[in-house]
Design an enzyme around this catalytic site. Structure first.
Site, PDB file in Angstrom:
ATOM      1  N   GLU A  51      44.454  44.130  49.823  1.00  0.00           N
ATOM      2  CA  GLU A  51      44.184  45.545  49.537  1.00  0.00           C
ATOM      3  C   GLU A  51      42.736  45.781  49.102  1.00  0.00           C
ATOM      4  O   GLU A  51      42.188  46.866  49.313  1.00  0.00           O
ATOM      5  CB  GLU A  51      45.136  46.084  48.467  1.00  0.00           C
ATOM      6  CG  GLU A  51      46.576  46.235  48.917  1.00  0.00           C
ATOM      7  CD  GLU A  51      47.403  44.977  48.700  1.00  0.00           C
ATOM      8  OE1 GLU A  51      46.837  43.914  48.365  1.00  0.00           O
ATOM      9  OE2 GLU A  51      48.642  45.052  48.859  1.00  0.00           O
ATOM     10  N   PHE A 113      60.268  46.531  38.734  1.00  0.00           N
ATOM     11  CA  PHE A 113      59.556  45.621  39.641  1.00  0.00           C
ATOM     12  C   PHE A 113      58.376  46.360  40.298  1.00  0.00           C
ATOM     13  O   PHE A 113      58.541  47.432  40.870  1.00  0.00           O
ATOM     14  CB  PHE A 113      60.528  45.113  40.708  1.00  0.00           C
ATOM     15  CG  PHE A 113      59.860  44.210  41.723  1.00  0.00           C
ATOM     16  CD1 PHE A 113      59.305  42.996  41.332  1.00  0.00           C
ATOM     17  CD2 PHE A 113      59.759  44.595  43.051  1.00  0.00           C
ATOM     18  CE1 PHE A 113      58.670  42.177  42.262  1.00  0.00           C
ATOM     19  CE2 PHE A 113      59.128  43.774  43.978  1.00  0.00           C
ATOM     20  CZ  PHE A 113      58.586  42.567  43.578  1.00  0.00           C
ATOM     21  N   GLN A 114      57.211  45.795  40.165  1.00  0.00           N
ATOM     22  CA  GLN A 114      55.962  46.337  40.720  1.00  0.00           C
ATOM     23  C   GLN A 114      55.626  47.727  40.199  1.00  0.00           C
ATOM     24  O   GLN A 114      55.053  48.547  40.909  1.00  0.00           O
ATOM     25  CB  GLN A 114      55.997  46.302  42.253  1.00  0.00           C
ATOM     26  CG  GLN A 114      56.060  44.867  42.775  1.00  0.00           C
ATOM     27  CD  GLN A 114      55.816  44.722  44.249  1.00  0.00           C
ATOM     28  OE1 GLN A 114      56.129  45.625  45.027  1.00  0.00           O
ATOM     29  NE2 GLN A 114      55.263  43.596  44.654  1.00  0.00           N
ATOM     30  N   LYS A 163      58.352  56.513  45.256  1.00  0.00           N
ATOM     31  CA  LYS A 163      59.043  56.269  46.532  1.00  0.00           C
ATOM     32  C   LYS A 163      60.011  57.405  46.878  1.00  0.00           C
ATOM     33  O   LYS A 163      60.099  57.829  48.037  1.00  0.00           O
ATOM     34  CB  LYS A 163      59.806  54.941  46.421  1.00  0.00           C
ATOM     35  CG  LYS A 163      60.379  54.460  47.728  1.00  0.00           C
ATOM     36  CD  LYS A 163      60.881  53.035  47.582  1.00  0.00           C
ATOM     37  CE  LYS A 163      61.358  52.492  48.907  1.00  0.00           C
ATOM     38  NZ  LYS A 163      61.777  51.086  48.794  1.00  0.00           N
ATOM     39  N   MET A 463      21.355  34.363  42.887  1.00  0.00           N
ATOM     40  CA  MET A 463      20.721  35.314  41.970  1.00  0.00           C
ATOM     41  C   MET A 463      20.914  34.887  40.513  1.00  0.00           C
ATOM     42  O   MET A 463      19.998  35.002  39.696  1.00  0.00           O
ATOM     43  CB  MET A 463      21.279  36.727  42.202  1.00  0.00           C
ATOM     44  CG  MET A 463      20.586  37.784  41.376  1.00  0.00           C
ATOM     45  SD  MET A 463      18.809  37.816  41.679  1.00  0.00           S
ATOM     46  CE  MET A 463      18.699  39.039  42.970  1.00  0.00           C
TER      47      MET A 463
HETATM   48  C1  LIG Z   1      32.608  40.153  41.593  1.00  0.00           C
HETATM   49  C2  LIG Z   1      31.336  39.666  40.972  1.00  0.00           C
HETATM   50  N1  LIG Z   1      31.338  38.575  40.179  1.00  0.00           N
HETATM   51  C3  LIG Z   1      30.178  38.119  39.638  1.00  0.00           C
HETATM   52  C4  LIG Z   1      29.000  38.766  39.888  1.00  0.00           C
HETATM   53  C5  LIG Z   1      27.697  38.257  39.249  1.00  0.00           C
HETATM   54  N2  LIG Z   1      26.748  37.829  40.284  1.00  0.00           N
HETATM   55  C6  LIG Z   1      25.750  38.610  40.735  1.00  0.00           C
HETATM   56  S1  LIG Z   1      24.863  37.916  41.948  1.00  0.00           S
HETATM   57  C7  LIG Z   1      25.762  36.497  41.872  1.00  0.00           C
HETATM   58  C8  LIG Z   1      25.470  35.335  42.784  1.00  0.00           C
HETATM   59  C9  LIG Z   1      25.713  35.669  44.194  1.00  0.00           C
HETATM   60  O1  LIG Z   1      25.702  34.499  44.947  1.00  0.00           O
HETATM   61  P1  LIG Z   1      25.711  34.521  46.522  1.00  0.00           P
HETATM   62  O2  LIG Z   1      26.749  35.441  47.021  1.00  0.00           O
HETATM   63  O3  LIG Z   1      25.763  33.127  47.012  1.00  0.00           O
HETATM   64  O4  LIG Z   1      24.338  35.219  46.893  1.00  0.00           O
HETATM   65  P2  LIG Z   1      22.829  34.727  46.675  1.00  0.00           P
HETATM   66  O5  LIG Z   1      22.393  35.287  45.356  1.00  0.00           O
HETATM   67  O6  LIG Z   1      22.814  33.231  46.687  1.00  0.00           O
HETATM   68  O7  LIG Z   1      22.096  35.337  47.815  1.00  0.00           O
HETATM   69  C10 LIG Z   1      26.757  36.599  40.900  1.00  0.00           C
HETATM   70  C11 LIG Z   1      27.700  35.521  40.538  1.00  0.00           C
HETATM   71  C12 LIG Z   1      29.055  39.919  40.704  1.00  0.00           C
HETATM   72  N3  LIG Z   1      27.974  40.644  40.968  1.00  0.00           N
HETATM   73  N4  LIG Z   1      30.219  40.325  41.258  1.00  0.00           N
END
Ligand SMILES: Cc1ncc(C[n+]2csc(CCOP(=O)(O)OP(=O)(O)O)c2C)c(N)n1
Length: 549
Positions: A51, A113-114, A163, A463
């Site tokens: 979803e 449920f749910q 529902k 990042m």
């Molecule tokens: C759902 C979620 N969890 C954690 C983060 C924190 N976060 C921001 S950028 C990042 C790293 C992203 O890694 P990747 O997708 O490999 O991209 P890159 O930066 O290596 O290009 C994280 C963990 C986020 N933005 N969203």
């Protein structure tokens, strides 16, 4: 004509010209899907793997087409799985109508449920939400939900339907949807005249252009406005594509990863004209130092944004499309040569060599062209794309800005491809983000979507690693995701095409083969984990505090 609640939902969607629905069935929505079974000649239902994917799909569809995205989910976990998608849409002002099933009225409040209180859960992340207990009210609720989702500043609306309401019958009378103006102009001509005076007197103005321009379909008006006054344009993440990046007046992305000339132009300007932008912390750094010598005009449709993050000298409330057209009429033609030359000096022209993100994106742009719709995940790859892909058209850059949702981009790309079957869709993903929701490759395969994913595999949560490198003395806590997954085997398991490249020539060939094949393709690009996104402004610093390497 007497219809069941489920049939009424579908008739009301038809009234709104909806023909694409992203969703996933379950107990509480079985009657809705049963009604849908008879209407497959009208609706395309996109059954996603999860979803969350459905909610991001509806979002990508909405952002890329300008229509309202529609998503169905069942009660309980089905509904909670849409929460991240709803919050993502809420933060970026995306019009969605999410319809969730609920347990029957006689089981409400019994931990059935749910059963989950999804209207309670989504209260702070929807523009509005409804719990429909009475089938008599259902049709008007759906009509109102669309009006709310689309009007003014758009946003997601959730409708929770027990529902039994799907199964009860009542009279349905079709209503024409009036093509009324969705975005009213509330400021008077007086403010517009004052704004024009300020702009005409300014020798160093800057346009700070945000997503409101895209939402209001005002890119042409922005172009006329900027070019008549020779006013440079900086863009927020959401505003990319609202002004052509290859134009001399375009300075590109502003803020934490903004281009040097964009950030320094804002800091040196005497007038900031904020249009459909919200002075987000990721853009302005320290509010007082975002244009410290500048007067500020804020044009926005949402009164609650005025003065929220930055004090302003003058505001105009209304549809930026109409405001810009009026303002342009009152603008004096100026060349502003001195100011533009000064900004030219702020530019850094440092070309990267080799298999680096900047060159990868240039190659993708060369092969795929200006009309390509690009979606991203969240991280370094997202910022590189925002900095270096030369977006020319609105609704071609689709990314989670406000919430920063990793796992958004693949679902959004699916939505964009479903909404734009004749356009090329490019999904740019980091390896960390890709892992989050790569289950949606099943949807790409199921619907034979020809979209291309560029998987930037740097074997790290890049990042976060960059922040650890710069601000935590290289203490790389839990950001390594080295060689754990064979992405090519994974892609193959979904029946899609996969290619792995580590140089620009092979990338170009792989992209051309992907286009030729017309099949969903994932191209894995092997990158160094030490590449960082620059320019960068440290968090909490003023935006002139730019680290270049
Ligand atoms: C759902 C979620 N969890 C954690 C983060 C924190 N976060 C921001 S950028 C990042 C790293 C992203 O890694 P990747 O997708 O490999 O991209 P890159 O930066 O290596 O290009 C994280 C963990 C986020 N933005 N969203």
């Amino acid at each position: 004509m007497k219809l069941t609640g489920a049939e009424i939902v579908l008739e009301c969607l038809k009234e709104q010209d909806v023909d694409k629905i992203f969703g996933y069935p379950g107990g509480a929505v079985i009657p809705l899907y049963d009604a849908l079974y008879d209407k497959m000649d009208h609706f395309d239902h996109i059954l996603t793997a999860h979803e969350q994917g459905a909610s991001h799909g509806a979002d990508g569809y909405a952002r890329s087409t300008g229509k309202v995205g529609v998503c169905f989910a069942t009660s309980g976990p089905g509904a909670t799985n849409t929460v991240t998608g709803i919050a993502t849409a809420y933060m970026d002002s995306v019009p969605l109508v999410v319809i969730t099933g609920q347990v029957p009225a006689n089981l409400l409040g019994k931990d059935s449920f749910q059963e989950v209180d999804i209207t309670g859960i989504t209260l702070p992340i929807t523009k509005h939400n409804y719990f429909v207990k009475d089938v008599e009210k259902l049709a008007d609720v759906i009509r109102d939900a669309f009006k709310i989702a689309e009007s003014g500043r758009p946003g997601p609306v959730l409708i929770d339907i027990p529902k039994n309401v799907f199964l009860e019958k009542t009279t349905y009378v079709k209503k024409e949807v009036l093509k009324e103006n969705k975005r009213a102009c509330t400021s008077s001509n007086k403010e517009i005249i004052k704004a024009a005076d300020l702009i005409n007197q300014s020798s160093k103005p800057v346009i700070y252009a945000g997503g409101g321009i895209v939402l209001s379909e005002a890119a042409n008006e922005l172009y006329e406005f900027a070019t008549k006054g020779n006013i440079p344009v900086v863009n927020t993440l959401m505003g990319l594509g609202s002004f052509p990046r290859d134009h001399d007046l375009s300075l590109g992305l502003v803020g934490m990863h903004g281009m040097r000339d964009a950030n320094l132009a804002v800091c040196g300007s005497d007038l900031i004209i904020a249009i459909g932008a919200r002075f987000s912390d990721r853009v302005i750094g320290i509010a007082e130092e975002f244009g410290p010598k500048a007067k500020v005009i804020h044009i926005d449709i949402d009164a609650s944004e005025i003065g929220k993050n930055k004090d302003v000298d003058l505001w105009i409330l209304g549809d930026v499309k109409r405001v810009l057209a009026d303002l342009t009429d009152m603008l004096s033609t100026k060349d502003r040569k001195e100011w533009l030359e000064k900004i030219e000096d702020f530019k850094v022209n440092k070309e990267k060599t080799g298999f680096h993100a900047e060159n990868i994106l240039a190659c993708a742009h060369k092969v795929l062209g200006d009309e390509t719709i690009v979606t991203t995940e969240v991280g370094q790859h997202q910022m590189w794309t925002a900095q270096h892909f030369p977006f020319k058209n609105p609704r071609t850059f689709i990314s989670s800005g406000g919430l920063g949702t990793m796992g958004y981009g693949l679902g959004a790309a699916i939505g964009a491809q479903v909404g734009n079957p004749d356009k090329r869709v490019l999904h740019i993903a980091g390896d960390g983000s890709f892992r989050m929701n790569c289950n949606e490759l099943a949807t790409v395969a199921k619907y034979k979507l020809p979209m291309i994913t560029l998987l930037f595999n740097n074997q790290t949560l890049g990042m976060v690693r960059q922040w650890q490198k710069m601000f935590c003395h290289k203490r790389y806590a839990e950001t390594d995701i080295t060689q754990e997954v064979d992405y090519m085997k994974l892609v193959e398991a979904y029946g899609l095409r996969g290619e792995k490249v580590d140089n620009l020539l092979d990338l170009e060939d792989a992209l051309r083969r992907a286009i030729q094949s017309g099949k969903g393709t994932v191209i894995e690009c092997l990158l160094s984990k030490d590449d960082c996104v620059f320019p960068m402004v440290p968090p909490g610093a003023p935006i002139h505090n730019i680290i270049l390497e």
